[in-house]
Design a protein around this motif. Structure first.
Motif, PDB file in Angstrom:
ATOM      1  N   UNK A 181     -16.809 -25.464   5.085  1.00 22.23           N
ATOM      2  CA  UNK A 181     -15.804 -26.387   5.623  1.00 22.23           C
ATOM      3  C   UNK A 181     -14.778 -26.787   4.582  1.00 22.23           C
ATOM      4  N   UNK A 232     -31.206 -21.062  10.214  1.00 18.02           N
ATOM      5  CA  UNK A 232     -30.579 -22.274  10.739  1.00 18.02           C
ATOM      6  C   UNK A 232     -29.064 -22.071  10.892  1.00 18.02           C
ATOM      7  N   UNK A 256     -28.424 -38.323   3.914  1.00 14.36           N
ATOM      8  CA  UNK A 256     -29.464 -37.292   3.872  1.00 14.36           C
ATOM      9  C   UNK A 256     -29.570 -36.542   5.192  1.00 14.36           C
ATOM     10  N   UNK A 257     -29.480 -37.246   6.296  1.00 11.25           N
ATOM     11  CA  UNK A 257     -29.720 -36.581   7.578  1.00 11.25           C
ATOM     12  C   UNK A 257     -28.461 -35.941   8.152  1.00 11.25           C
ATOM     13  N   UNK A 304     -25.513 -35.080   6.223  1.00  8.84           N
ATOM     14  CA  UNK A 304     -24.626 -34.415   5.279  1.00  8.84           C
ATOM     15  C   UNK A 304     -23.388 -35.223   4.937  1.00  8.84           C
ATOM     16  N   UNK A 305     -23.425 -36.529   5.183  1.00  9.64           N
ATOM     17  CA  UNK A 305     -22.307 -37.371   4.779  1.00  9.64           C
ATOM     18  C   UNK A 305     -22.483 -37.709   3.304  1.00  9.64           C
ATOM     19  N   UNK A 306     -21.409 -37.985   2.637  1.00  9.62           N
ATOM     20  CA  UNK A 306     -21.532 -38.457   1.264  1.00  9.62           C
ATOM     21  C   UNK A 306     -20.906 -39.829   1.225  1.00  9.62           C
ATOM     22  N   UNK A 364     -27.686 -37.841  17.726  1.00  7.99           N
ATOM     23  CA  UNK A 364     -27.822 -36.871  16.642  1.00  7.99           C
ATOM     24  C   UNK A 364     -29.275 -36.599  16.267  1.00  7.99           C
ATOM     25  N   UNK A 377     -31.752 -27.093  13.526  1.00 10.00           N
ATOM     26  CA  UNK A 377     -31.565 -28.444  13.020  1.00 10.00           C
ATOM     27  C   UNK A 377     -30.324 -29.007  13.666  1.00 10.00           C
ATOM     28  N   UNK A 378     -30.098 -30.297  13.542  1.00 12.46           N
ATOM     29  CA  UNK A 378     -28.899 -30.868  14.146  1.00 12.46           C
ATOM     30  C   UNK A 378     -27.639 -30.278  13.513  1.00 12.46           C
ATOM     31  N   UNK A 379     -26.608 -30.183  14.306  1.00 14.92           N
ATOM     32  CA  UNK A 379     -25.321 -29.713  13.819  1.00 14.92           C
ATOM     33  C   UNK A 379     -24.678 -30.850  13.029  1.00 14.92           C
ATOM     34  N   UNK A 380     -24.154 -30.537  11.866  1.00 16.19           N
ATOM     35  CA  UNK A 380     -23.536 -31.584  11.061  1.00 16.19           C
ATOM     36  C   UNK A 380     -22.309 -32.147  11.775  1.00 16.19           C
ATOM     37  N   UNK A 423     -17.649 -35.711  10.643  1.00 18.88           N
ATOM     38  CA  UNK A 423     -17.477 -36.670   9.550  1.00 18.88           C
ATOM     39  C   UNK A 423     -17.999 -36.128   8.227  1.00 18.88           C
ATOM     40  N   UNK A 424     -18.857 -35.099   8.290  1.00 17.06           N
ATOM     41  CA  UNK A 424     -19.358 -34.521   7.045  1.00 17.06           C
ATOM     42  C   UNK A 424     -18.404 -33.456   6.512  1.00 17.06           C
ATOM     43  N   UNK A 425     -17.404 -33.098   7.314  1.00 16.28           N
ATOM     44  CA  UNK A 425     -16.444 -32.081   6.880  1.00 16.28           C
ATOM     45  C   UNK A 425     -15.284 -32.695   6.113  1.00 16.28           C
ATOM     46  N   UNK A 426     -14.269 -31.888   5.906  1.00 14.15           N
ATOM     47  CA  UNK A 426     -13.112 -32.350   5.145  1.00 14.15           C
ATOM     48  C   UNK A 426     -12.064 -32.887   6.124  1.00 14.15           C
ATOM     49  N   UNK A 427     -12.021 -34.185   6.278  1.00 11.24           N
ATOM     50  CA  UNK A 427     -11.160 -34.765   7.312  1.00 11.24           C
ATOM     51  C   UNK A 427     -10.185 -35.778   6.741  1.00 11.24           C
TER      52      UNK A 427
END
Lengths: 490, 490
Positions: A31, A64, B183-184, B186-188, B306, B313-316, B319-323
């Motif tokens: 991404x 995954x 952690x769940x 992929x947000x920072x 989510x 696994x759940x799709x990220x 908000x975890x991408x470059x926005x």
């Protein structure tokens, strides 16, 4: 090849399985544009070696990613990032630091809040707190409430209720509150007149949001409860201020304003005006009810600490008078019970309660059913009445001690009237006296007390502060006043 | 003399002391105009006899009234109603039935809500419920939460925290959520990016209220989550609809709209679109992130379930991408944990979180500190992760059983795709099939199921309903599908 060992950091103590951490990180890299569509990823064996992981972990991560369409396995060639993805120019992953569509202003107007003080947060640095007028949490019936929560949660009916709560509150609590409020406040209401909310603030917001359209005029006092002013202004109201004196809000002035201009609503705190704690006199109360009927004036009556009155019984609210359904009555159980769990109510004509409930769904769908049921249980079994009786006695003692000491120790500086009820003294200081400086000095001595900025209503000459006495034991009161005196004399 | 025995009714079982009941009632009679200013009241002995009360009780009532300025004792003449009070023409005491300043409309526009079905309330008449997609409350970690509440309430720090909570949530929970969500999902993020709310609905309302001004255009899908549509419309937005197909929202259509007109905001549910449960494809996700950056487009990403994903696994989240800080991420712990206690979150740039917290004070000041602290404890000690792992396994089994039976028993009628995650199946019926009739017939058999009206988005050809499988045991699922089949064939 990318520096995978650096880019893919694994935290073995994190709750997320390692293979998912690998997968998430690879998605981020795609991404961010660091791995481009169509690019090959390292083989599972190779990546496992780079990251010092078991190969199976990397296989799981790739599986995954494949299930999520990020990558594609080409037999005998390897694993590549799905070529269908659009190309991205690399950018750093910076949530919250970008150009922000709302950066430099959301369009939301907070200018009115600029004088707002930072909230009082007790830190270990403060040994004592003179708050705004809140009961003593050490006396809160929290243990009873939690026990009742457990009991309710074990009933068979609970699983059904839990899922399908109503925005107006559980039936049981609406009934219990209707009975409790009718008996204690002289209201004659049924459950259909009660909306259970998250506290008096939500009751005010809901009622005001249904009434106010941008440009509408709303009458409030000088002084007035800060968060009510803010709430009305944010909803687009234009505030029209009338004086508040020792007898409460100036009803003649309200009448004059109503004659002069079209008024959408009046907000009034007849019982213990906030912040000055004055009670509306019986005469003005009658005049106001008359005005409400004659002008068909919508009123929000805020009765935030009705449950505490010492000199006589509590004064009946406007809502118990003849107001033609025009008075919307708001209050709170949170403040009465010193709970950290917030429950309030809005009492209104059934049709208004229904509309407010519909609007409330947009705010937070509904309240906490379990807590609502538990509170209903405590009202029914008399625990709440017993608690209120006990704390009224206690807080009356504390008021007397507090007021005597305030006169004895700071009588030359502070001007105040012993309040008939509530949990705070409105303490006035001389015009030039700096309350912020007093607050700062008290803080150095370990006493947390506000700086008065929350009470500075536009157009008011008051230089005062609410001093809450109910949350301090008599020993603590002595120490608090001693420190306050030292701070004032420093 | 007035018929006091009839007018002053005493309820000896009421919690209010009898003398106060007498006083309250007399005030009402004065306010109703039945006793006029200057009129004499019966003597204490006389009234006591009329009401068959002890004389002391009436004396106490009169003392109360005198303290409140309603009456005045004239030595050797008697007790009279204060002549200073204004005269009132008698009116019946009818709260909620008067002419009401807001009667016939508060000015609040509910026309959009007219298709809204009554909420599903389980009554004993229904043995089983197929809900909208909610976890099983019988599996909720409520006992753990209540135990933690008790523990927290016994800590010394609690009394301080209780009184002075913050509108953004307790520091501890903001930190715990920042760690958990990083952690769940992929947000920072840090705690400064987290606002604790009363649930995803409040997160949406707060974010939307800060962004939307009347007339602003907001892009939503066809179909879309009903309460989001209502929320934006009530805030004055004009909805611009774009299609949602098997790959999620049509990003090309979003781009086309952005090119054509000025857009304030996009609302999107990428993970399990509501109501149809489709997941946004990886390709569209990338395109959308690109569009968000290029157009500087503000987005509310609703990620309501989510925590439940079975196929992979759940799709990220976006908000975890470059926005570029443009995505405001909303979700809920209530739904994840099957709690009746509602806690949600809004993840956003720190500056946005601060503004939202300021606005939130106007809605309900703050959340329930105790519950917030307790939840933080359960996140920290791993209970929440363990719970989610356990329920994911359980709900996956239930999904499989539910989908197999739905195909086996109703395959000819119902068209659906087995969902990768979440807690509901989007079940489509033939165009002419009446879901309301199915719902009514099922109700007669003891099965509560919605009539689909909550899912009918303007412009959508869908004739479907969400069928929640997570809250039923496999035995209950068998029985529910059996009843549904009977209802469909009736």
């Amino acid at each position: 090849m990318l520096p995978y060992a650096t880019l893919v950091q694994i935290d073995r103590n994190a709750p997320l399985p390692v293979y998912k951490q690998v997968a998430h990180r690879l998605v981020s890299l795609i991404q961010e544009g660091r791995i481009q569509p169509g690019a090959f990823l390292p083989g599972t064996r190779e990546l496992a070696a780079l990251l010092t992981l078991h190969r199976k972990t990397v296989v799981a991560a790739y599986e995954e990613l494949e299930r999520q369409d990020w990558i594609r396995t080409i037999p005998r060639k390897g694993v590549l990032v799905s070529p269908d993805l659009p190309e991205v120019k690399p950018r750093t992953f910076q949530p919250g630091k970008g150009t922000g569509a709302y950066k430099g202003g959301t369009g939301f107007d907070f200018t009115h809040q600029e004088t707002q003080p930072p909230p009082l947060i007790a830190s270990p640095r403060f040994r004592l707190v003179i708050n705004d007028g809140f009961p003593d949490v050490r006396e809160s019936p929290l243990a009873l409430l939690l026990r009742e929560c457990r009991r309710v949660s074990q009933t068979r009916a609970y699983a059904h209720r839990l899922m399908y709560g109503r925005p107006s509150g559980t039936d049981h609590l609406r009934e219990a509150l209707a009975t409790h409020l009718s008996a204690s406040r002289g209201l004659a209401i049924g459950p259909e007149n009660v909306l259970v909310t998250r506290g008096a603030q939500m009751s005010i917001y809901l009622a005001a949001a249904l009434l106010i359209r941008p440009g509408d005029k709303v009458i409030v006092g000088t002084t007035n409860y800060h968060y009510a002013d803010l709430c009305f202004e944010q909803l687009g109201a234009q505030l029209v201020r009338v004086p508040v004196d020792e007898q409460g809000i100036d009803v003649q002035a309200v009448a004059a304003v109503c004659k002069r201009t079209r008024i959408r609503m009046l907000y009034v705190v007849p019982h213990h005006h906030h912040p000055t704690t004055v009670t509306l006199s019986a005469e003005r109360r009658m005049h106001l009810l008359e005005l409400i009927r004659d002008q068909n004036l919508a009123v929000i009556e805020d009765d935030y600490d009705y449950d505490f009155h010492y000199a006589s019984g509590p004064i009946l609210p406007l809502a118990s008078g003849d107001h033609g359904g025009n008075v919307l009555y708001t209050g709170s159980m949170t403040k009465s019970l010193a709970l950290s769990i917030r429950i309030g109510f809005l009492v209104a004509p059934a049709v208004f309660v229904e509309e407010a409930a519909r609007f409330r769904r947009l705010l937070d769908l509904r309240g906490d059913n379990l807590v609502e049921e538990a509170l209903a249980g405590l009202i029914d079994n008399g625990d709440i009445d017993r608690h209120l009786k006990k704390t009224n006695k206690l807080f009356k003692e504390r008021r007397d001690v507090f007021c005597d000491l305030l006169t004895g120790q700071l009588g030359g500086l502070v001007d105040f009237k012993k309040p008939d009820g509530g949990m705070a003294v409105w303490a006035r200081f001389p015009k030039r006296f700096s309350i912020p400086r007093l607050s700062a000095r008290a803080g150095e001595l370990g006493l947390l007390i506000g700086d008065g900025s929350a009470y500075r209503t536009v157009g008011s000459a008051e230089n005062g502060i609410r001093m809450g006495f109910a949350s301090l034991t008599t020993t603590e009161i002595r120490e608090a006043i001693r420190l306050l005196k030292r701070a004032a004399e420093a």
